[in-house]
Write an enzyme that holds these catalytic residues in place. Sequence first.
Site, PDB file in Angstrom:
ATOM      1  N   SER A 107     -38.138  36.092  44.274  1.00 59.33           N
ATOM      2  CA  SER A 107     -38.743  35.351  45.361  1.00 59.33           C
ATOM      3  C   SER A 107     -38.950  36.167  46.633  1.00 59.33           C
ATOM      4  O   SER A 107     -39.756  35.780  47.473  1.00 59.33           O
ATOM      5  CB  SER A 107     -37.877  34.131  45.685  1.00 59.33           C
TER       6      SER A 107
ATOM      7  N   SER B 196     -33.917  37.891  42.770  1.00 55.93           N
ATOM      8  CA  SER B 196     -34.968  37.793  43.792  1.00 55.93           C
ATOM      9  C   SER B 196     -35.090  38.974  44.739  1.00 55.93           C
ATOM     10  O   SER B 196     -36.048  39.062  45.500  1.00 55.93           O
ATOM     11  CB  SER B 196     -34.783  36.513  44.618  1.00 55.93           C
TER      12      SER B 196
ATOM     13  N   LYS C   9     -36.819  37.979  55.489  1.00 54.03           N
ATOM     14  CA  LYS C   9     -37.341  36.961  54.574  1.00 54.03           C
ATOM     15  C   LYS C   9     -37.246  35.609  55.284  1.00 54.03           C
ATOM     16  O   LYS C   9     -36.281  35.358  56.030  1.00 54.03           O
ATOM     17  CB  LYS C   9     -36.470  36.971  53.304  1.00 54.03           C
TER      18      LYS C   9
END
Lengths: 492, 482, 147
Positions: free
Chosen positions: A156, A180, A81
């Site tokens: 997210s 997330s 990420k």
Amino acid sequence: MTLESLTYASATELSSGLRTAEISAVELTQACIDVIAKQNPAVNAVITLCQESALTEAKAADLRLREGSAGPLTGIPLLHKDIFCTRNVATTCASKMLANFIPPYDATVVSRLRAAGTVMLGKTNMDEFAMGSSTETSVFGVTRNPWDLNCVPGGSSGGAAAAVAAGFTPLGTGTDTGGSIRQPASLCGITGLKPTYGRVSRLGIIAFASSLDQAGPMTRTVEDAALMLQAMSGVDAGDSTSADLEVPDFSGGLNQPISGLRIGIPKEYFSQNLDQRVADKIHQALDELVKEGAELVDIDLPHTEQGIATYYIIAPAEASTNLSRYDGVRFGHRCESPLSLTDLYERSRSEGFGEEVQRRILVGTYALSAGFYDAYFKKAQQVRRLISEDFQKAFEHCDVIAGPAAPGPAFPLGAKSDDPLAMYLEDVYTLSVNLAGLPGLSIPAGLVDGMPVGLQLIGRSFDEATLLRVGHRFQLCTDHHHAKPVLGGASQ
Amino acid sequence: MSWEVVMGLEVHLQLATNSKIFSGAANQFGAEPNVQACAVDLGMPGMLPVLNSEAVRYAVMFGLAIDARLGKRSVFDRKNYFYPDSPKGYQISQFFEPIVCEGHFDIPMEDGSLFPVRITRAHLEEDAGKSVHDAYTGQTGVDLNRAGTPLLEIVTEPDFRTAAQAVAYLKALHSLAIYLGISDGNMAEGSMRCDINISLRASGSEGFGTRTEIKNVNSFKFVEKAIAVETERQQDVLESGGTITQETRLYDAEKNETRAMRSKEVANDYRYFPEPDLLPIIIDDEYISAIKSALPELPSIKRERFISDYELSHYDAALLVDTPTLANYFETAAIQSKAPKLTANWILGDLAGTLNRENLDISQSPVSAESLAGLIVRIADDTLSSKLAKQVFEGLWQQEGTADAIIETRGLKQVTDTGALETMVDQVIEANPDQVAQYRAAEEGKQKKLVGFFVGQVMKASKGQANPQLLNTLLVKKLNGS
Amino acid sequence: MTKPSSAKHSKNTGKSASFSFVLKWECINVGVFGQGESVVASPLSFHSGYAAMPTIPTDVLSVAQLARLRIDEAALGDVTDRFTRTLNLVAQLEEIDTAGVIPMSNPHDMHQRLRADSVTEGNQREALQQTAPAVEDGFFLVPKVID
């Protein structure tokens, strides 16, 4: 093992293929790169591709495989990420603020996974500064759900979830501050684990809310999650909040039976907020676990609904000050020709941060300001303790807690982006777990109208092992985790 | 109308650790800009603080030295404000639960009395960076080498009424810090900086007036001057019917005035809250007693011991214990010379004067404690008059050898041989018949003055080596005609 | 000194169902020095007895100023609206009885580890300033600051 099947294989399967030299790390890496090249334009899960360095790392992995010094993750491709600092590779947090930021250091998670022999393919898209549940606030554009390109992947860590679901990579890293990892895992039909707060070092992870943030694995199977968590975990001298506890052998305990295990079912997780079709899937999943010998117990988590309010004070408050460092002075976006110091600060920050980030900074600033601290921040910290105590009481009667990971399946792009409060509800079943610092796992529990739904399992502090054991048992007796999307079309 | 000044002080003491409070960068003064600012000090994305154990130990040492209540559990907080020298946009400090709570500190004053000061609290925090304003047109340069230097902020109650009290406190604090070895005490490099909270009230009244805060005064002299000019300014304002604005002011040493700080014009809302990147510091009794047992003899204890063991005045004792080096110097010399009071006089007189003139510290003195003791011994046994002693001291300063060797080579032995002196006295009397007559004709009261002439003549003849007491006795006897 | 103490930080006297704040221009007696000085505690321009939420744009602007964010005039209405709705969402906490509950700053009851006092970081200026927007002679540059 055929090349075509490579990109949907689990890391565990790939690892044995690498060891038996059925495939090479370079072939595997190249296969992933090819899939990304072909499919990413539609999905937009990957925002930085490190083709050259990935192949170099794969060559090194092949060498170690030949030498016999390889570990279980040697040569396995992975995507980080874009919140994890990666040395000499752009780390943007999907924000204009950090669009040009290249850190000269690796996050501890990155260096540990590197040391474990993984091959870094690149970086995945996310909500800006991890603030969102749909991956729609990225400066690099929205990520689409591989199951239906008109839907969000969740967020997210939506880029990572979409990438794993789309067969770009067997492994992705994510971070979870209020859901997330688990919510996008649920919406994309993959396995996502948020470890106990303190299990994994936060050093080098761009901070959102320091007392809630935790990094974890996003994978196809629980077995892979265990492998990856093993490599990520452990105390780090550089993170004062990382726990100095022995890390158990997560893979070793996977196959133990779950008979006699008590699974707590919080009635608050099956309230009117929950899509009935999702509720049905969760109940079916629970039935499977009962067949394996588990016992269901009713429990109460009375402050579940207030968890949202608590979270939306504490997370923005911490974020508001964590994000003060983005001032246009030492790194990050700086406005053109600032007229004064105030002008430099205000314009750099207003230009560099997106709307949702600014909104949370405002709320957080307000919650901490003189005159409001007691009524907002301190009050929220008190309720946080009540929430944590709810879980402790519940765990007197059960060994894990089960429920949905998200109130519904993936929703269409843009459906909630004009209504932040509706978006905040996406995390109603996940954020209390962050407030209490507990581990939470989301695993595929089937499809609703062709879209995946996740079963969430919540464990006691530092008891990821039990979650993994239950999750693995579920994946042994079901095949929801084998379902894969036909990009842009119906599922197989 | 007469006014009373009320002051409280906040001292920022830089702790002399090797590395910074929250990072492994060097804690050293004077490096090239930003070479000692690591990723943590710069507040780079993803970086986290990790607490330096020595900073905690130093704070606990200080707390024990002022007999303070220690925060067994203390917590770091974020103090939020935007400024270029504050790289994270917040300073990690301790607001709600400091490591050192209430304590007290007795300050020796010139008249030998002790002035009690109540310490409100002392807490750990990180220093800010520095801004350079003059080097670039229209721009300010930011150097973050200092960012993250450990600070102990020591806050007092509003106990001070005079500049002398404030300065005496600061000197005593400086001395204590050096004894404990927790700070290098280098004020020119900003190791100890003082904020003065100052207000005026009508003499005799109980309430407090509106105060101003004078920021970052970094020398004892400037503290004294800043207090004087700010007192005068506030008095002028109040006496002309105005009111004092609560504000932060800066002391400008060049103009000898205080002025309001522009950067502090907008009231700050620091939004303190517990620093989530750090956990509570827990100190247990075992840790505390280990530190306690390793504490050096504190200046206050040493001062009392010097007064009782060496019969020094309170004032001399207070001066001599200023630094451990000076106190050790004294004690070595006093023990060897067996004349502690004389030793104290020489150290605080000739030695201190010469060191000051040459801008040297006691540790750099060319005259060692042992050498000085050698000189004191010769004064005590009457070998040297005070005048000769000064010549020997000069020889010691020039490192010509021991006191005895200098006496020998320079021929500075005092003439105490009665026979030899008598001969010289006789010769002077014989050579100056007029003065002898004048003396003998004078009244008794005036004779005392006239004898000085003969003393001078004999001293001249003896090259200053005549023992003055002996000479005086002999002269009076001879002049009176016996 | 503008250090508020937690005990004096604010007094939520609102007993009504809504999440109301009553004292906005309250002057807090701060003084570590007990000198009785007063500072305006809140950056926000509420008035005494004025119930509550910052529904007027100037309040959002005050918070924005504190956070060094600049809000376009055109967006002000929207921003204020969303800001207020978020605050309304969190207002439900008022109903929870938290008397005597110790605030929880961190999920675990752990304490701070201490680091040995050794220098581990050398000069990394070049690497760390690689993406800095304005640097000269090793200094970071900002528009002229006046103390």
